[in-house]
Enzyme design. Structure first.
Site, mmCIF file in Angstrom:
data_model
loop_
_atom_site.group_PDB
_atom_site.id
_atom_site.type_symbol
_atom_site.label_atom_id
_atom_site.label_comp_id
_atom_site.label_asym_id
_atom_site.label_seq_id
_atom_site.Cartn_x
_atom_site.Cartn_y
_atom_site.Cartn_z
ATOM 1 N N HIS A 67 50.605 40.005 46.178
ATOM 2 C CA HIS A 67 50.059 39.049 47.147
ATOM 3 C C HIS A 67 50.702 37.680 46.957
ATOM 4 O O HIS A 67 51.093 37.301 45.849
ATOM 5 C CB HIS A 67 48.533 38.973 47.065
ATOM 6 C CG HIS A 67 47.978 38.510 45.751
ATOM 7 N ND1 HIS A 67 47.825 37.178 45.433
ATOM 8 C CD2 HIS A 67 47.515 39.205 44.680
ATOM 9 C CE1 HIS A 67 47.287 37.073 44.225
ATOM 10 N NE2 HIS A 67 47.095 38.282 43.742
ATOM 11 N N ASP B 25 49.250 34.722 47.916
ATOM 12 C CA ASP B 25 48.308 33.612 47.872
ATOM 13 C C ASP B 25 47.791 33.371 46.461
ATOM 14 O O ASP B 25 47.889 34.227 45.578
ATOM 15 C CB ASP B 25 47.144 33.845 48.831
ATOM 16 C CG ASP B 25 46.400 35.149 48.562
ATOM 17 O OD1 ASP B 25 47.061 36.156 48.235
ATOM 18 O OD2 ASP B 25 45.158 35.165 48.655
ATOM 19 N N ASP C 207 49.266 35.065 38.460
ATOM 20 C CA ASP C 207 48.507 35.725 39.532
ATOM 21 C C ASP C 207 48.903 35.151 40.894
ATOM 22 O O ASP C 207 48.210 34.309 41.420
ATOM 23 C CB ASP C 207 47.011 35.529 39.272
ATOM 24 C CG ASP C 207 46.129 36.277 40.242
ATOM 25 O OD1 ASP C 207 46.609 37.260 40.838
ATOM 26 O OD2 ASP C 207 44.960 35.886 40.413
ATOM 27 N N GLU D 10 44.772 38.000 49.603
ATOM 28 C CA GLU D 10 44.165 38.889 48.599
ATOM 29 C C GLU D 10 42.980 38.222 47.922
ATOM 30 O O GLU D 10 41.991 38.879 47.583
ATOM 31 C CB GLU D 10 45.212 39.293 47.552
ATOM 32 C CG GLU D 10 44.739 40.355 46.563
ATOM 33 C CD GLU D 10 44.087 39.802 45.308
ATOM 34 O OE1 GLU D 10 43.526 40.592 44.529
ATOM 35 O OE2 GLU D 10 44.124 38.562 45.085
ATOM 36 N N GLU D 11 43.078 36.909 47.703
ATOM 37 C CA GLU D 11 42.062 36.216 46.916
ATOM 38 C C GLU D 11 40.744 36.021 47.667
ATOM 39 O O GLU D 11 39.757 35.603 47.071
ATOM 40 C CB GLU D 11 42.593 34.852 46.448
ATOM 41 C CG GLU D 11 43.815 34.916 45.527
ATOM 42 C CD GLU D 11 43.503 35.491 44.153
ATOM 43 O OE1 GLU D 11 42.353 35.920 43.934
ATOM 44 O OE2 GLU D 11 44.413 35.522 43.310
ATOM 45 N N GLU E 157 50.116 42.990 39.786
ATOM 46 C CA GLU E 157 49.082 42.093 39.260
ATOM 47 C C GLU E 157 49.248 41.935 37.745
ATOM 48 O O GLU E 157 49.797 42.812 37.070
ATOM 49 C CB GLU E 157 47.687 42.649 39.573
ATOM 50 C CG GLU E 157 47.299 42.621 41.034
ATOM 51 C CD GLU E 157 46.741 41.269 41.467
ATOM 52 O OE1 GLU E 157 46.811 40.294 40.675
ATOM 53 O OE2 GLU E 157 46.241 41.184 42.608
ATOM 54 N N HIS F 253 43.101 32.612 37.776
ATOM 55 C CA HIS F 253 42.055 31.701 38.261
ATOM 56 C C HIS F 253 41.660 30.661 37.214
ATOM 57 O O HIS F 253 40.573 30.077 37.318
ATOM 58 C CB HIS F 253 40.802 32.476 38.715
ATOM 59 C CG HIS F 253 41.073 33.555 39.697
ATOM 60 N ND1 HIS F 253 40.063 34.348 40.229
ATOM 61 C CD2 HIS F 253 42.223 34.006 40.266
ATOM 62 C CE1 HIS F 253 40.595 35.227 41.066
ATOM 63 N NE2 HIS F 253 41.913 35.038 41.099
#
EC number: 3.5.1.16
Length: 383
Positions: free
Chosen positions: A80, A82, A112, A144-145, A169, A355
């Site tokens: 992903h 984003d 990530d 995705e997030e 990932e 995150h």
């Protein structure tokens, strides 16, 4: 041409410098168009055919599919584009400037998971893509997030059926073949307000919610009893009551009460099955108080995911890495890609960095990740 491709660290730097935050809050949400353009241009320079797909229902978000080689099957490498938003007060570095310090590459998306695309592009320098016997696909998704809208839409609309897929990932290069899903719902009860001195003249939504919670907790116990998958550290579906709010004053009968809950189903449990179990659990309350209880999705549901443990993809990757596949509790886009072909989750960096402020990827992952990408392309696209 390969000589037009920037050095690895400059690719990485450009990806980190291009903001692509996904957020449910419109003020924070950003398009990933600039990042998709970067990737598309680089893959075109390597001779790939590139398709850019607008994702409906998003704020100017796009998927990108780069492909090279002919025939059926082949390998899909996916990730992903984003990132999550960042807390400026907790970062000690500029999130959009790639910085290296003490064996770590810092920046928003380093682990990530923007970095995975830098690894793919760099590995392709050492591969003669004109000699591929099966096609190679690179998928870059949106959102995705938040909603996983990009992977959902791609899986629903593509005719692509590769032999297998790897989603990059951050797994610390430990292959993952299964994870739980995620369902989040709002239980809303509409009562009838009135003065607390005469309770019979109203319907107290908090009291109805108390009844509903009792049935939901019975469902939690039933899930724990009926469903097991011993490979997980928590080997049963979990159900959590995460947030509740109701009423506005101590001397008023509560007219509205809202509960937010989630369920993390095991692989193999269908979303329809879970929704049916929840509706069955709440049926006594609904029958007793018709029209007063509703169940609504808070976020689009994510099913559980599992790649068959005896699939060739699992065997090949376990042999290449000298490590057994694992199962994890967090969610990825794998359930959607798995509808196209057997899928593993495997990439550089630690999920513990996802995150987090001052997100980083350790430089010790650079060499083995590059080697792994070359090896899997050779195995699935050259043989």
């Amino acid at each position: 041409m390969k000589n037009k491709l920037p050095p690895f660290i400059e690719i990485y730097r450009a990806l980190i410098a291009t903001p692509s935050i996904s957020a449910t809050e419109e003020a924070l949400d950003q398009s990933n168009a600039d990042l998709i353009t970067l990737l598309a241009d680089w893959f075109k320079d390597l001779g790939f055919n590139v398709e850019v797909q607008p994702v409906p229902g998003t704020r100017n978000k796009f998927n990108m599919l780069a492909s090279i080689g002919q025939g059926a099957g082949g390998l899909l490498l996916a990730g992903h584009t984003d990132t999550v938003p960042f807390d400026d007060g907790r970062w000690t570095r500029d999130p959009f400037t790639l910085t290296e310090h003490d064996g770590k590459l810092y920046g928003l998306g380093t682990a990530d998971m923007k970095g995975f695309f830098a690894f793919i592009l760099d590995a392709l320098r050492d591969i003669d893509v004109t000699k591929l016997k099966k096609p190679l696909y690179i998928l870059a998704t949106a959102d995705e997030e938040t909603s996983m809208a990009g992977a959902r839409y791609f899986a629903e609309t593509t005719a692509l059926r590769p032999d297998c897929a790897i989603i990059g990932e951050p797994t610390s290069l430990q292959p993952v073949r299964a994870h739980k899903g995620h369902i989040s719902n709002a239980i809303r009860i509409q009562g009838q307000s009135g003065h607390s001195s005469d309770p019979a003249r109203g319907v107290n939504a908090i009291e109805l919610m108390h009844d509903a919670i009792g049935h939901i907790l019975q469902l939690r116990d039933n899930l724990k009893e009926r469903y097991h998958y011993e490979a997980f550290t928590v080997p049963y579906p979990t159900l959590n009551l995460g947030h509740i709010h109701g009423g506005d004053a101590s001397n008023r009968i509560c007219a509205c009460c809202e509960l937010h809950m989630d369920i993390r189903p095991l692989p193999g449990m269908t979303l329809n099955e879970l929704n049916g179990l929840l509706n069955d659990a709440l049926a006594p309350v609904i029958e007793r108080w018709p029209g007063r209880l509703t169940v609504d999705e808070l976020h689009p549901p994510i099913p559980g995911y599992e790649c068959p443990p005896n699939h060739q993809l699992v065997e090949v990757v376990e042999k290449l890495l000298g490590a057994k596949t694992e199962v994890v509790n967090y969610c990825t886009e794998a359930p959607f890609i798995q509808t196209l072909c057997p899928t593993l989750v495997l990439g550089p960096g630690s999920i513990n960095q996802a995150h987090q402020p001052d997100e980083y990827l350790e430089t010790r992952f650079i060499k083995p990740t590059r080697e792994l990408i070359i090896q899997v392309i050779h195995h699935f696209c050259w043989h």
